[in-house]
Scaffold this motif. Structure first.
Motif, PDB file in Angstrom:
ATOM      1  N   TYR A   1       3.321  -2.846 -12.678  1.00 48.64           N
ATOM      2  CA  TYR A   1       4.520  -2.698 -11.854  1.00 48.64           C
ATOM      3  C   TYR A   1       4.510  -1.342 -11.162  1.00 48.64           C
ATOM      4  CZ  TYR A   1       6.044  -6.045 -15.436  1.00 48.64           C
ATOM      5  OH  TYR A   1       6.130  -7.102 -16.309  1.00 48.64           O
ATOM      6  N   MET A   2       4.945  -1.314  -9.921  1.00 49.03           N
ATOM      7  CA  MET A   2       5.151  -0.050  -9.220  1.00 49.03           C
ATOM      8  C   MET A   2       6.381  -0.182  -8.329  1.00 49.03           C
ATOM      9  SD  MET A   2       1.499   1.526  -8.131  1.00 49.03           S
ATOM     10  CE  MET A   2       0.029   1.387  -9.160  1.00 49.03           C
ATOM     11  N   THR A   3       7.131   0.908  -8.277  1.00 50.99           N
ATOM     12  CA  THR A   3       8.348   0.966  -7.469  1.00 50.99           C
ATOM     13  C   THR A   3       8.193   2.075  -6.438  1.00 50.99           C
ATOM     14  OG1 THR A   3       9.657   0.244  -9.367  1.00 50.99           O
ATOM     15  CG2 THR A   3      10.857   1.297  -7.595  1.00 50.99           C
ATOM     16  N   SER A   4       8.743   1.858  -5.280  1.00 57.12           N
ATOM     17  CA  SER A   4       8.746   2.885  -4.245  1.00 57.12           C
ATOM     18  C   SER A   4       9.441   4.139  -4.761  1.00 57.12           C
ATOM     19  CB  SER A   4       9.478   2.353  -3.010  1.00 57.12           C
ATOM     20  OG  SER A   4       9.723   3.396  -2.100  1.00 57.12           O
TER      21      SER A   4
ATOM     22  N   ALA B   1       0.831  -1.211   0.000  1.00 57.87           N
ATOM     23  CA  ALA B   1       0.000   0.000   0.000  1.00 57.87           C
ATOM     24  C   ALA B   1       0.861   1.255   0.000  1.00 57.87           C
ATOM     25  CB  ALA B   1      -0.943  -0.002   1.196  1.00 57.87           C
ATOM     26  N   ALA B   2       1.959   1.237   0.752  1.00 56.89           N
ATOM     27  CA  ALA B   2       2.852   2.401   0.807  1.00 56.89           C
ATOM     28  C   ALA B   2       3.493   2.690  -0.548  1.00 56.89           C
ATOM     29  CB  ALA B   2       3.928   2.183   1.870  1.00 56.89           C
ATOM     30  N   ILE B   3       3.576   1.684  -1.411  1.00 56.43           N
ATOM     31  CA  ILE B   3       4.128   1.868  -2.757  1.00 56.43           C
ATOM     32  C   ILE B   3       3.034   2.273  -3.738  1.00 56.43           C
ATOM     33  CG2 ILE B   3       5.179   0.666  -4.726  1.00 56.43           C
ATOM     34  CD1 ILE B   3       6.710  -1.031  -2.594  1.00 56.43           C
ATOM     35  N   ILE B   4       1.932   1.559  -3.729  1.00 52.43           N
ATOM     36  CA  ILE B   4       0.933   1.778  -4.782  1.00 52.43           C
ATOM     37  C   ILE B   4       0.056   3.011  -4.548  1.00 52.43           C
ATOM     38  CG2 ILE B   4       0.957  -0.657  -5.436  1.00 52.43           C
ATOM     39  CD1 ILE B   4      -1.822  -0.969  -4.135  1.00 52.43           C
ATOM     40  N   LEU B   5      -0.248   3.339  -3.304  1.00 54.51           N
ATOM     41  CA  LEU B   5      -1.150   4.474  -3.053  1.00 54.51           C
ATOM     42  C   LEU B   5      -0.591   5.806  -3.560  1.00 54.51           C
ATOM     43  CD1 LEU B   5      -2.844   3.594   0.336  1.00 54.51           C
ATOM     44  CD2 LEU B   5      -3.936   3.852  -1.895  1.00 54.51           C
ATOM     45  N   PRO B   6       0.673   6.145  -3.320  1.00 47.27           N
ATOM     46  CA  PRO B   6       1.170   7.419  -3.862  1.00 47.27           C
ATOM     47  C   PRO B   6       1.110   7.472  -5.395  1.00 47.27           C
ATOM     48  CG  PRO B   6       2.641   6.633  -2.145  1.00 47.27           C
ATOM     49  CD  PRO B   6       1.659   5.517  -2.423  1.00 47.27           C
TER      50      PRO B   6
ATOM     51  N   SER C   1      -9.905   3.996  -2.082  1.00 50.02           N
ATOM     52  CA  SER C   1      -9.468   3.707  -0.720  1.00 50.02           C
ATOM     53  C   SER C   1      -8.275   2.748  -0.736  1.00 50.02           C
ATOM     54  CB  SER C   1     -10.615   3.076   0.073  1.00 50.02           C
ATOM     55  OG  SER C   1     -10.867   1.762  -0.409  1.00 50.02           O
ATOM     56  N   GLU C   2      -7.593   2.704   0.381  1.00 50.25           N
ATOM     57  CA  GLU C   2      -6.479   1.762   0.520  1.00 50.25           C
ATOM     58  C   GLU C   2      -6.973   0.326   0.351  1.00 50.25           C
ATOM     59  OE1 GLU C   2      -3.407   0.220   3.964  1.00 50.25           O
ATOM     60  OE2 GLU C   2      -3.791   2.379   3.820  1.00 50.25           O
ATOM     61  N   ALA C   3      -8.122   0.022   0.939  1.00 50.15           N
ATOM     62  CA  ALA C   3      -8.679  -1.334   0.827  1.00 50.15           C
ATOM     63  C   ALA C   3      -8.976  -1.680  -0.630  1.00 50.15           C
ATOM     64  CB  ALA C   3      -9.937  -1.457   1.675  1.00 50.15           C
ATOM     65  N   ASP C   4      -9.557  -0.739  -1.374  1.00 48.38           N
ATOM     66  CA  ASP C   4      -9.854  -0.993  -2.786  1.00 48.38           C
ATOM     67  C   ASP C   4      -8.581  -1.122  -3.610  1.00 48.38           C
ATOM     68  OD1 ASP C   4     -12.574  -1.018  -2.310  1.00 48.38           O
ATOM     69  OD2 ASP C   4     -12.899   1.035  -3.041  1.00 48.38           O
TER      70      ASP C   4
ATOM     71  N   TRP D   1      -4.808  -4.667  -6.527  1.00 47.84           N
ATOM     72  CA  TRP D   1      -3.430  -5.104  -6.762  1.00 47.84           C
ATOM     73  C   TRP D   1      -3.194  -6.557  -6.357  1.00 47.84           C
ATOM     74  CZ3 TRP D   1      -0.350  -2.224  -9.648  1.00 47.84           C
ATOM     75  CH2 TRP D   1       0.991  -2.563  -9.748  1.00 47.84           C
ATOM     76  N   MET D   2      -3.883  -6.995  -5.306  1.00 49.34           N
ATOM     77  CA  MET D   2      -3.638  -8.330  -4.760  1.00 49.34           C
ATOM     78  C   MET D   2      -4.844  -9.245  -4.930  1.00 49.34           C
ATOM     79  SD  MET D   2      -1.622  -7.236  -1.268  1.00 49.34           S
ATOM     80  CE  MET D   2      -0.971  -8.877  -0.915  1.00 49.34           C
ATOM     81  N   GLY D   3      -5.710  -8.926  -5.887  1.00 51.19           N
ATOM     82  CA  GLY D   3      -6.936  -9.687  -6.098  1.00 51.19           C
ATOM     83  C   GLY D   3      -6.688 -11.143  -6.438  1.00 51.19           C
ATOM     84  N   PRO D   4      -7.708 -11.970  -6.268  1.00 46.26           N
ATOM     85  CA  PRO D   4      -7.567 -13.408  -6.505  1.00 46.26           C
ATOM     86  C   PRO D   4      -7.301 -13.766  -7.976  1.00 46.26           C
ATOM     87  CG  PRO D   4      -9.863 -12.843  -6.077  1.00 46.26           C
ATOM     88  CD  PRO D   4      -9.050 -11.608  -5.822  1.00 46.26           C
ATOM     89  N   ASP D   5      -7.501 -12.821  -8.882  1.00 47.30           N
ATOM     90  CA  ASP D   5      -7.238 -13.067 -10.304  1.00 47.30           C
ATOM     91  C   ASP D   5      -5.772 -12.827 -10.660  1.00 47.30           C
ATOM     92  OD1 ASP D   5      -7.565 -10.282  -9.792  1.00 47.30           O
ATOM     93  OD2 ASP D   5      -7.962  -9.904 -11.914  1.00 47.30           O
ATOM     94  N   LYS D   6      -4.963 -12.447  -9.660  1.00 44.97           N
ATOM     95  CA  LYS D   6      -3.574 -12.059  -9.914  1.00 44.97           C
ATOM     96  C   LYS D   6      -2.606 -12.867  -9.047  1.00 44.97           C
ATOM     97  CE  LYS D   6      -4.828  -7.278 -10.889  1.00 44.97           C
ATOM     98  NZ  LYS D   6      -6.203  -7.138 -10.414  1.00 44.97           N
ATOM     99  N   GLU D   7      -1.392 -13.001  -9.575  1.00 46.77           N
ATOM    100  CA  GLU D   7      -0.245 -13.416  -8.756  1.00 46.77           C
ATOM    101  C   GLU D   7       0.494 -12.127  -8.454  1.00 46.77           C
ATOM    102  OE1 GLU D   7       2.120 -17.117  -9.765  1.00 46.77           O
ATOM    103  OE2 GLU D   7       1.200 -16.649 -11.701  1.00 46.77           O
ATOM    104  N   THR D   8       0.712 -11.828  -7.191  1.00 48.63           N
ATOM    105  CA  THR D   8       1.374 -10.584  -6.808  1.00 48.63           C
ATOM    106  C   THR D   8       2.732 -10.907  -6.209  1.00 48.63           C
ATOM    107  OG1 THR D   8      -0.789  -9.604  -6.382  1.00 48.63           O
ATOM    108  CG2 THR D   8       1.111  -8.441  -5.500  1.00 48.63           C
ATOM    109  N   PHE D   9       3.717 -10.080  -6.571  1.00 49.45           N
ATOM    110  CA  PHE D   9       5.096 -10.270  -6.144  1.00 49.45           C
ATOM    111  C   PHE D   9       5.615  -8.990  -5.507  1.00 49.45           C
ATOM    112  CE2 PHE D   9       4.268 -13.120  -9.601  1.00 49.45           C
ATOM    113  CZ  PHE D   9       4.917 -14.291  -9.254  1.00 49.45           C
TER     114      PHE D   9
END
Length: 160
Positions: free
Chosen positions: A81-84, A15-20, A35-38, A43-51
């Motif tokens: 993709y998102m980077t800090s 969340a600290a990476i993707i929200l900004p 929202s952060e929850a949304d 980003w981490m939904g069941p249709d995805k593999e998240t790394f």
């Protein structure tokens, strides 16, 4: 750098990476007020593999992979993709994309497609091209950039 599957305990760092990035509204066609929850559900939904990309116990980047389409289109994957912001320019996105290409091949995908690369995101466009992606389509004025106005978006593609 370790790139590994994200775990539920990684949500706060993700969340600290993707929200900004989402709030900035310059590179992803997502509601900047979500929202952060949304955002985490997206980003981490069941249709995805998240790394996550981790260095010395600190998560510096994250990406997801999913089938780009259902049924007859499942052999092509899509990633985000998102980077800090604190790790920009350190090659994190390159390493994550290289990892995703290798992972996609191991999963049997035959191609990778980025559906909506905002044309003003020049660093990303150059990076994806350096890794073998081609611009195969241009969507004129498809993205409303908060400062540049209406700009094009690219469809980028690579056979695996």
């Amino acid at each position: 750098m370790l790139i590994r599957n994200a775990e539920a305990d990684d949500a706060k760092a993700i969340a600290a990476i993707i929200l900004p990035t989402i709030r900035e509204g310059t590179t992803y066609a997502l509601d900047p007020n979500m929202s952060e929850a949304d955002a985490l559900a997206y980003w981490m939904g069941p249709d995805k593999e998240t790394f996550v990309a981790e260095e010395d116990g600190v998560i510096l980047g994250t990406y997801y992979m999913r089938p780009n389409q259902a049924g007859g289109g499942r052999h092509v994957c899509n990633c985000g993709y998102m980077t800090s912001a604190t790790a920009t320019g350190r090659g994190i996105a390159r390493r994550m994309c290289e990892h995703s290409l290798e992972h996609a091949r191991s999963r049997g995908y035959r191609a990778m497609q980025f559906n909506f690369v905002v044309s003003t995101n020049e660093r990303a466009v150059r990076l994806w091209q350096s890794l073998g992606f081609e611009v195969i389509g241009r969507l004129p004025a498809a993205f409303r950039h908060p400062t540049a106005g209406y700009v094009d978006a690219f469809v980028m593609y690579q056979q695996l």
